[in-house]
Enzyme design. Structure first.
Site, PDB file in Angstrom:
ATOM      1  N   ILE A   1       1.591   1.898  -2.108  1.00 36.80           N
ATOM      2  CA  ILE A   1       1.542   3.029  -1.182  1.00 36.80           C
ATOM      3  C   ILE A   1       1.493   2.515   0.251  1.00 36.80           C
ATOM      4  O   ILE A   1       1.020   1.423   0.533  1.00 36.80           O
ATOM      5  CB  ILE A   1       0.379   4.007  -1.477  1.00 36.80           C
ATOM      6  CG1 ILE A   1      -0.987   3.345  -1.302  1.00 36.80           C
ATOM      7  CG2 ILE A   1       0.517   4.551  -2.881  1.00 36.80           C
ATOM      8  CD1 ILE A   1      -2.134   4.342  -1.380  1.00 36.80           C
ATOM      9  N   SER A   2       2.008   3.316   1.134  1.00 34.35           N
ATOM     10  CA  SER A   2       2.162   2.923   2.533  1.00 34.35           C
ATOM     11  C   SER A   2       0.831   2.686   3.222  1.00 34.35           C
ATOM     12  O   SER A   2      -0.187   3.258   2.846  1.00 34.35           O
ATOM     13  CB  SER A   2       2.877   4.029   3.312  1.00 34.35           C
ATOM     14  OG  SER A   2       4.138   4.283   2.768  1.00 34.35           O
ATOM     15  N   GLN A   3       0.886   1.877   4.275  1.00 38.68           N
ATOM     16  CA  GLN A   3      -0.312   1.711   5.107  1.00 38.68           C
ATOM     17  C   GLN A   3      -0.593   3.050   5.794  1.00 38.68           C
ATOM     18  O   GLN A   3       0.335   3.814   6.085  1.00 38.68           O
ATOM     19  CB  GLN A   3      -0.104   0.598   6.130  1.00 38.68           C
ATOM     20  CG  GLN A   3       0.931   0.926   7.172  1.00 38.68           C
ATOM     21  CD  GLN A   3       1.044  -0.149   8.252  1.00 38.68           C
ATOM     22  OE1 GLN A   3       2.113  -0.666   8.496  1.00 38.68           O
ATOM     23  NE2 GLN A   3      -0.069  -0.469   8.869  1.00 38.68           N
ATOM     24  N   PRO A   4      -1.855   3.355   6.038  1.00 34.55           N
ATOM     25  CA  PRO A   4      -2.210   4.648   6.639  1.00 34.55           C
ATOM     26  C   PRO A   4      -1.455   4.965   7.930  1.00 34.55           C
ATOM     27  O   PRO A   4      -1.126   6.135   8.185  1.00 34.55           O
ATOM     28  CB  PRO A   4      -3.716   4.504   6.883  1.00 34.55           C
ATOM     29  CG  PRO A   4      -4.160   3.583   5.783  1.00 34.55           C
ATOM     30  CD  PRO A   4      -3.040   2.593   5.611  1.00 34.55           C
TER      31      PRO A   4
ATOM     32  N   PHE B   1       9.813   0.078   2.265  1.00 33.21           N
ATOM     33  CA  PHE B   1       9.299   0.958   1.212  1.00 33.21           C
ATOM     34  C   PHE B   1       9.788   0.485  -0.155  1.00 33.21           C
ATOM     35  O   PHE B   1      10.792  -0.217  -0.254  1.00 33.21           O
ATOM     36  CB  PHE B   1       9.812   2.408   1.403  1.00 33.21           C
ATOM     37  CG  PHE B   1       9.033   3.215   2.397  1.00 33.21           C
ATOM     38  CD1 PHE B   1       9.168   2.987   3.755  1.00 33.21           C
ATOM     39  CD2 PHE B   1       8.165   4.206   1.976  1.00 33.21           C
ATOM     40  CE1 PHE B   1       8.452   3.735   4.675  1.00 33.21           C
ATOM     41  CE2 PHE B   1       7.439   4.960   2.888  1.00 33.21           C
ATOM     42  CZ  PHE B   1       7.584   4.725   4.243  1.00 33.21           C
TER      43      PHE B   1
END
Ligand code: SAH
Length: 257
Positions: A102-105, A246
């Protein structure tokens, strides 16, 4: 003369005070339970700093206050696998199992900001993953629809979201390449895995005036976070925002579901 309050006024005062006492008890309770408040604040500070550092590329030196507040409210540590909990609020990508990341915040925050969500918007997310991005969108008052292709991830996310009070988010297991025609049209669509090109169904399911926020590019190569705006006349206007990395969007509508 003794101080005297008419009964109706006294009743109202008691009711009001009761509300205050209960509200502060809830606030204290939440604070005591939330061991991560300081870490979450540090995450927000880091996002603000990264936003400033990338301003030359993204064209924005700060994110909207509403987006920052939404990030403040979502308990990220309760949406990711327990093994990752200690790192929940670090501004970096996390592994969520099934080979997915999952992506960094910061990227979640930036993509959310780019969507321009207003309360009541119908939003479609492709790639539910942990459910974190969906929860952030729900905190902005959006009616969220989210699709995940990996069944175990989709089921876990749905259960976690419901347990955290995000039961209004509609989840589905399926191929997001095809969008969600039964729920279309959407005010905005966010894709959190990268296809090589824009899936045509997604722009079709977008309202005129709506926005698609999507990373585009090859699996191992250079990808670009892109905003595609659908004009009133249906024309699509593209804007490149930031170089990103991604996991690939799989599926492609080739498998029957
Ligand atoms: N938005 C997520 C992160 C998603 S990671 C979060 O906030 O946690 C990307 C996710 O997209 C992965 O879970 C992956 O399984 C999913 N995915 C990849 N291709 C997909 C497709 N065609 N349809 C739906 N989901 C897909």
């Amino acid at each position: 003369m003794p101080f005297f309050l008419p009964e109706r006024l006294a009743r109202r005062l008691r009711a009001a005070l009761k509300g205050v006492v209960i509200a502060s008890a809830i606030a204290m309770d939440a604070g005591a339970q939330d061991r991560y408040a300081a870490q979450r604040q540090a995450m927000l500070d880091d996002i603000a700093r990264t936003t400033r550092e990338t301003a030359a590329e993204t064209g924005r030196s700060a994110l909207s206050e509403a987006v920052m507040q939404a990030l403040w409210r979502v308990p990220r540590h309760r949406l990711i696998p327990a093994a990752e909990e200690a790192d929940a609020y670090r501004n970096r990508p996390l592994s969520i199992g099934s080979g997915q990341t999952i992506s960094q915040p910061f990227i979640v925050a930036l993509m959310t900001d780019l969507l321009n969500v207003t309360r009541g918007d119908r939003v479609l997310e492709i790639g539910t993953g942990s459910g974190y991005q969906a929860a952030v969108l729900a905190e902005l008052g959006a009616k969220v629809h989210t699709i995940e292709i990996v069944e175990s991830l989709g089921r876990e996310a749905a259960a976690r979201l419901a347990a955290l009070g995000y039961g209004a988010i509609e989840t589905r297991i399926g191929d997001g390449y095809l969008g969600w025609p039964e729920r279309a049209p959407f005010d905005s669509i966010i894709v959190t895995a990268a296809p090589a090109d824009v899936p045509p169904e997604l722009t079709r399911q977008l309202k005129a005036g709506g926005r698609l926020v999507i990373p585009l590019g090859p699996e191992q190569g250079a990808q670009t976070l892109t905003v595609i705006e659908k004009q009133r006349d249906g024309a699509l206007v593209r804007q490149a925002v930031l170089a990103v990395r991604f996991v690939p969007l799989t599926g492609g509508g080739t498998r029957a579901r």
